[in-house]
Design a protein around this motif. Structure first.
Motif: not given
Length: 240
Positions: A1-5, A12-16, A20-27, A62-65
């Protein structure tokens, strides 16, 4: 939840959300915008999961599913590797790792579904692989990677290309250095002479599974190097 891109403006922008769910949305947004037209598209999606569910015995949130995926697995009924100590901590570790895998399976399925919606699923080379395995504290090693043991160095490599690649299981040895030239070879694109890896496109399409006898092992941050074959693993230390 604290991951960013870093966005296109260099901010710098937090995924929130789960990374990997946020990365999938971007894809999916990328495919909606670019796929299905007259021009080919290339999408590289580097999911972080499954990775680092536990560090030093403490759950890293931040890494747990997402919780619904953790509920799919009962720690008491999980089969541990024979080379891993059977403790409550390790059972929770396995539960978290398996939950991340199931969550990622769902997201990968969304990508495949989008390719079908865009009408390019059968005309796309789809590859699923990883940069390393996960020891899950096997061999009493406290970290998830960076070791020459099989659990750390062996990774999945799944390729799908309808009409181009026949469904089968292969024991062809493919190293990380071989991925780029092999993908270019499959796409019939020129491979730069500077590539240190092998173009194994013909080995794959013609089922020459025993043509590669060994692949190099290396860990850029480690003090060892090695060689992996069908029968043996040999490593040596760089320390004098």
């Amino acid at each position: 939840l604290r991951s960013y891109f870093w966005n296109e403006k260099g901010e710098k922008q937090l995924y929130g959300d789960w990374e990997w769910n946020a990365q999938t949305r971007q894809a999916l947004e990328f495919l909606n915008k670019n796929a299905g037209g007259h021009q080919p598209v290339a999408l590289f999606l580097s999911w972080h999961a499954p990775h680092d569910w536990m560090a030093g015995g403490v759950r890293e949130h931040k890494y747990s599913a997402p919780v619904e995926f953790e509920k799919m697995y009962d720690p008491e009924n999980i089969t541990l590797r024979k080379n891993c100590e059977d403790t409550k901590k390790h059972r929770l570790y396995y539960q978290g790792h398996m939950a991340m895998i199931s969550s990622l399976d769902r997201d990968f399925g969304l990508i495949l579904k989008k390719l079908e919606e865009k009408g390019i699923a059968d005309n796309s080379l789809i590859i699923f692989t990883s940069d390393h395995g996960d020891l899950l504290e096997s061999h009493n090693w406290p970290f998830n990677k960076g070791r020459p043991e099989m659990e750390s160095i062996r990774v999945p490599l799944i390729m799908k290309w309808t009409g181009k690649l026949k469904p089968r299981t292969s024991n062809l040895l493919v190293g990380t250095l071989d991925l780029m030239p092999t993908i270019l070879g499959l796409l019939e694109l020129p491979v730069p002479e500077t590539c240190q890896g092998l173009d194994l496109a013909q080995n794959i399409t013609k089922a020459r599974d025993n043509s590669v006898k060994s692949v190099p092992l290396f860990y850029f941050a480690g003090d060892w190097r090695g060689v992996y074959t069908h029968d043996f693993t040999y490593t040596f230390s760089l320390e004098k």
